[in-house]
Design an enzyme around this catalytic site. Structure first.
Site, PDB file in Angstrom:
ATOM      1  N   ASP A  82     -15.818  25.191  -1.581  1.00 35.38           N
ATOM      2  CA  ASP A  82     -15.274  24.666  -2.841  1.00 35.38           C
ATOM      3  C   ASP A  82     -16.285  23.693  -3.452  1.00 35.38           C
ATOM      4  O   ASP A  82     -16.714  22.746  -2.795  1.00 35.38           O
ATOM      5  CB  ASP A  82     -13.954  23.953  -2.505  1.00 35.38           C
ATOM      6  CG  ASP A  82     -13.175  23.536  -3.729  1.00 35.38           C
ATOM      7  OD1 ASP A  82     -13.295  24.203  -4.772  1.00 35.38           O
ATOM      8  OD2 ASP A  82     -12.422  22.543  -3.627  1.00 35.38           O
ATOM      9  N   THR A 233      -4.245  18.534  -3.972  1.00 41.22           N
ATOM     10  CA  THR A 233      -3.457  17.295  -4.084  1.00 41.22           C
ATOM     11  C   THR A 233      -2.008  17.455  -3.605  1.00 41.22           C
ATOM     12  O   THR A 233      -1.484  16.570  -2.919  1.00 41.22           O
ATOM     13  CB  THR A 233      -3.511  16.790  -5.547  1.00 41.22           C
ATOM     14  OG1 THR A 233      -4.891  16.521  -5.845  1.00 41.22           O
ATOM     15  CG2 THR A 233      -2.699  15.533  -5.758  1.00 41.22           C
TER      16      THR A 233
HETATM   17  O1  G3H Z   1     -12.177  19.709  -5.633  1.00 43.03           O
HETATM   18  C1  G3H Z   1     -11.920  18.660  -5.087  1.00 43.03           C
HETATM   19  C2  G3H Z   1     -10.970  18.623  -3.943  1.00 43.03           C
HETATM   20  O2  G3H Z   1      -9.641  18.697  -4.399  1.00 43.03           O
HETATM   21  C3  G3H Z   1     -11.093  17.359  -3.140  1.00 43.03           C
HETATM   22  O3  G3H Z   1     -12.371  17.065  -2.819  1.00 43.03           O
HETATM   23  O4  G3H Z   1     -12.093  16.722  -0.360  1.00 43.03           O
HETATM   24  O5  G3H Z   1     -14.209  16.081  -1.529  1.00 43.03           O
HETATM   25  O6  G3H Z   1     -12.084  14.745  -1.859  1.00 43.03           O
HETATM   26  P1  G3H Z   1     -12.705  16.066  -1.573  1.00 43.03           P
HETATM   27  P1  13P Z   2      -5.989  19.613  -7.043  1.00 45.46           P
HETATM   28  O1  13P Z   2      -6.317  18.690  -5.925  1.00 45.46           O
HETATM   29  O2  13P Z   2      -5.791  18.889  -8.318  1.00 45.46           O
HETATM   30  O3  13P Z   2      -4.892  20.546  -6.696  1.00 45.46           O
HETATM   31  O4  13P Z   2      -7.302  20.517  -7.287  1.00 45.46           O
HETATM   32  C1  13P Z   2      -7.804  21.306  -6.253  1.00 45.46           C
HETATM   33  C2  13P Z   2      -9.084  21.958  -6.634  1.00 45.46           C
HETATM   34  O5  13P Z   2      -9.301  22.331  -7.768  1.00 45.46           O
HETATM   35  C3  13P Z   2     -10.078  22.165  -5.576  1.00 45.46           C
HETATM   36  O6  13P Z   2     -11.250  22.718  -6.068  1.00 45.46           O
HETATM   37 ZN    ZN Z   3     -11.878  22.122  -7.957  1.00 51.15          ZN
END
Ligand code: G3H
Ligand code: 13P
Ligand code: ZN
Length: 284
Positions: A82, A233
């Site tokens: 991701d 989230t």
């Molecule tokens: O796209 C972002 C994810 O929702 C969260 O990213 O795990 O680096 O905080 P992170």
């Molecule tokens: P949310 O945390 O807002 O659901 O977004 C997830 C996301 O887009 C990860 O790439």
């Molecule tokens: Zn994202």
């Protein structure tokens, strides 16, 4: 079952007009919950690892956990990077066993984003790994920007057409009004823009920042061409909420399994609901 590529899952979803849930994972409990939910719904699922997940758990732990879960599963499972930020990281993920990667060049000028996405495609395609790109800037709910500034960062449909024609990328993440994290109010999506992008590109569209987007809006976005819906989230909120409840109700508890077990159980339910929302079964 071996890991499958995201492109493979999205092609099937595109034929039938539904979307696949892509859920962020950071640890064993979340991996187990996502796969348990997919099994219960008998639906394919994407597990994805962010930058934060990779630095928290380590790439090898993530690949190991997801590979074990996939080897036992009866439904197709993909492991996806991701918001990949560098070519080196994409190579590391492919070598580690990921079946799909996102290269997020959205902060780059258009031609540089195209050049980097092509570079990633050149090494991913020959080994059956699919590639998601991003155009426009999705950002976070904590970004302190006005509505006008926000719209200026939205994906331009003509640019998207050019980008997809130049790269032939498998799927495209777009900025149409969603943001990562908890929304302060109700998010307003630019659905006509989504429709235009889809019509001009023809590729499966990816919706980031989907936690907190109303169900009806998600359904409409899927009708207009969204084929991968990213959720992080909502999992965090439910997981930590359940942990907090357990600790408050049992302040003397020192066994982490007694805290993490109920948290794992709680997120299975919300992931199942999301899978049903995104899938055909719900779309009567
Ligand atoms: O796209 C972002 C994810 O929702 C969260 O990213 O795990 O680096 O905080 P992170
Ligand atoms: P949310 O945390 O807002 O659901 O977004 C997830 C996301 O887009 C990860 O790439
Ligand atoms: Zn994202």
């Amino acid at each position: 079952m071996a890991l499958v590529s995201v492109a493979h899952l999205l092609q099937e979803a595109d034929r039938e007009g539904y979307a696949i849930g892509a859920f962020n994972t950071n640890n064993m409990e979340i991996v187990q919950a996502i796969v348990e939910a997919a099994e219960a719904e008998q639906a394919p699922v994407i597990l994805q690892a962010s930058q934060g997940a990779i630095s928290y758990a380590g790439l090898d732990y993530i690949t190991g956990l997801v590979s074990i879960a996939a080897s036992r599963a009866t439904v197709p499972i993909a492991l996806h990077l991701d918001h990949g930020t560098s070519f080196a990281q994409v190579v590391q993920c492919i070598r580690s066993g990921f079946s799909s990667v996102m290269y997020d060049g959205s902060k780059l000028p258009l031609e540089e984003n195209i050049a980097m996405t092509l570079k990633v495609l050149e090494i991913a395609r020959p080994v059956g790994v699919s590639v998601e790109a991003e155009l426009g800037k999705i950002g976070g709910t904590e970004d302190d920007i006005t509505v006008d500034e926000h719209e200026a960062l939205f994906t331009d449909p003509e640019e998207a057409k050019y980008f997809v024609k130049q790269t032939g990328v498998d799927s495209l993440a777009v900025a149409i009004g969603t943001a990562h994290g908890q929304y302060k109010g109700e998010p307003r999506l630019d659905l006509p823009r989504l429709e235009k992008i889809r019509a001009l590109t023809g590729v499966p569209i990816v919706l980031h920042g989907s936690s907190g987007v109303p169900d009806e809006t998600i359904k409409e976005a899927i009708r207009l061409g969204v084929r991968k819906v990213n959720i992080d989230t909502n999992i965090r909120e439910t997981f930590v909420g359940a942990m907090r409840r357990e600790i408050e109700n049992n302040p003397q508890e020192i066994d982490p399994r007694k805290i993490l077990g109920p948290a794992r159980k709680a997120i299975v339910e919300i992931i199942r609901e999301k899978i049903r929302l995104f899938s055909l079964k719900h779309r009567t």
